[in-house]
Motif scaffolding. Structure first.
Motif, mmCIF file in Angstrom:
data_model
loop_
_atom_site.group_PDB
_atom_site.id
_atom_site.type_symbol
_atom_site.label_atom_id
_atom_site.label_comp_id
_atom_site.label_asym_id
_atom_site.label_seq_id
_atom_site.Cartn_x
_atom_site.Cartn_y
_atom_site.Cartn_z
ATOM 1 N N THR A 222 0.845 -1.190 0.000
ATOM 2 C CA THR A 222 0.000 0.000 0.000
ATOM 3 C C THR A 222 0.880 1.239 0.000
ATOM 4 O O THR A 222 1.908 1.290 0.669
ATOM 5 N N ARG A 235 -11.179 7.145 -11.525
ATOM 6 C CA ARG A 235 -10.250 6.113 -11.056
ATOM 7 C C ARG A 235 -10.035 5.003 -12.066
ATOM 8 O O ARG A 235 -9.030 4.301 -11.992
ATOM 9 N N ASP A 236 -10.967 4.812 -12.973
ATOM 10 C CA ASP A 236 -10.735 3.850 -14.054
ATOM 11 C C ASP A 236 -9.939 4.482 -15.187
ATOM 12 O O ASP A 236 -9.082 3.838 -15.789
ATOM 13 N N ARG A 239 -5.944 4.883 -15.276
ATOM 14 C CA ARG A 239 -5.129 3.725 -15.629
ATOM 15 C C ARG A 239 -4.807 3.692 -17.122
ATOM 16 O O ARG A 239 -3.913 2.951 -17.548
ATOM 17 N N ASP A 260 -0.052 -1.166 -13.470
ATOM 18 C CA ASP A 260 -1.066 -2.168 -13.808
ATOM 19 C C ASP A 260 -0.456 -3.332 -14.584
ATOM 20 O O ASP A 260 -0.738 -4.505 -14.312
ATOM 21 N N THR A 269 -3.240 -7.468 -8.805
ATOM 22 C CA THR A 269 -4.207 -6.429 -9.148
ATOM 23 C C THR A 269 -3.828 -5.137 -8.451
ATOM 24 O O THR A 269 -3.102 -5.132 -7.447
ATOM 25 N N GLY A 271 -5.555 -1.499 -6.925
ATOM 26 C CA GLY A 271 -6.779 -0.816 -6.530
ATOM 27 C C GLY A 271 -6.506 0.588 -6.051
ATOM 28 O O GLY A 271 -5.464 0.868 -5.449
ATOM 29 N N SER A 273 -8.198 3.848 -3.821
ATOM 30 C CA SER A 273 -9.226 4.186 -2.842
ATOM 31 C C SER A 273 -8.799 5.434 -2.095
ATOM 32 O O SER A 273 -7.667 5.923 -2.238
ATOM 33 N N THR A 284 -3.335 0.247 -3.650
ATOM 34 C CA THR A 284 -3.129 -1.080 -3.085
ATOM 35 C C THR A 284 -2.763 -2.048 -4.202
ATOM 36 O O THR A 284 -3.504 -2.171 -5.187
#
Length: 291
Positions: A222, A235-236, A239, A260, A269, A271, A273, A284
């Motif tokens: 993290t 947030r998508d 990437r 990624d 993966t 993430g 947040s 993360t």
């Protein structure tokens, strides 16, 4: 009769085999006559039942090739566009520096040249990192990697930059004995470096960046920062390659794409947040343990 029957039987067998293999020969000639850029699916209307699995497999291959070609074409176009911007800025500032009569104006133009050069250098290094990821995906050579050592090495590299910006850069290694994972050491270092660089670019003066390792089903990395964070609706998109939430902001829009790709290469993966207990972003990275 035997001497007459054997040659006749051999001729009939040869003719039957040729007749049976004729559809494969026609299919081979169709594929051989195609241009390298032709990825249209083969017609299965006139194909014999025995060749249908082969035709289907070839069509699936052509579809994957078309996807890869389109992705490479789009990536090359985006890369050329992104490189054109810093190069044009460098040329403009250099022309201003040549025409400047005032020393201060000349120094400002030269600073612009340096800034454009730095951005172009960063973009080229990120593109090379993507190329290394694609090359590494073909090799299955994995070695035990001590992620704690990787984190400390990357933090040491960014320590001076963080100090000059007044940002506290810290590592929480957790249980060091559990920080070993099977993977590509160089690529994992690139992953951590991109996360720290991205956090450092968006963390204001007096902020804090914390890297921590933990265990869940595998190893969990993290990275928390006290920057403005990323809106939920973006947030998508952050990437995507060359996407920047602020077009005139820092970076070239490749950092999270590289993270990624490296995580996916290790079966993991990524993430995004909100940072717990305050404003900021938490990234993360879940990496399964394949030792």
């Amino acid at each position: 009769p035997l001497w007459r029957a054997v040659p006749l039987l051999a001729t009939l067998i040869l003719g039957a085999v040729r007749w049976g293999l004729a559809p494969l020969h026609r299919l081979a000639s169709v594929v051989a006559g195609r241009a390298p850029s032709d990825t249209e699916p083969l017609s299965a209307d006139d194909a014999p039942r025995e060749t249908l699995p082969l035709v289907t497999a070839l069509n699936e291959l052509f579809a994957r090739m078309a996807t890869v070609r389109e992705r490479d074409r789009r990536f090359a176009a985006d890369a050329a566009h992104e490189l054109r911007t810093p190069l044009a800025a460098i040329r403009t500032h250099a022309e201003v520096a040549l025409a400047a009569r005032d020393r201060r104006e000349r120094l400002e133009a030269l600073e612009g040249v340096l800034a454009g050069t730095e951005r172009a250098t960063q973009l080229v290094s990120q593109l090379l990192a993507l190329a290394r990821i694609d090359a590494a995906a073909l090799a299955e050579s994995r070695t035990p990697v001590d992620l704690v050592a990787v984190l400390r090495s990357v933090v040491a590299d960014f320590a001076a930059q963080a100090a000059s910006k007044g940002v506290d850069l810290a590592v929480d290694p957790g249980d060091r004995a559990q920080g070993v994972i099977s993977g590509h050491a160089e690529l994992l270092a690139v992953l951590v470096r991109n996360l720290v660089d991205n956090a450092l670019r968006h963390t204001p003066h007096g902020g804090r960046i914390t890297l921590a390792l933990g265990r869940r089903d595998g190893l969990v990395l993290t990275v928390d920062d006290t920057g403005p964070g990323v809106p939920l609706e973006l947030r998508d998109r952050v990437r995507d390659r060359f996407f920047r939430s602020v077009p005139s902001g820092p970076g070239v829009g490749l950092g999270l794409s590289i993270v990624d790709a490296i995580a996916a290469l290790h079966g993991g993966t990524v993430g995004l947040s909100d940072r717990p207990n305050g404003p900021g972003l938490r990234v993360t990275v879940d990496l399964p343990d394949r030792r």
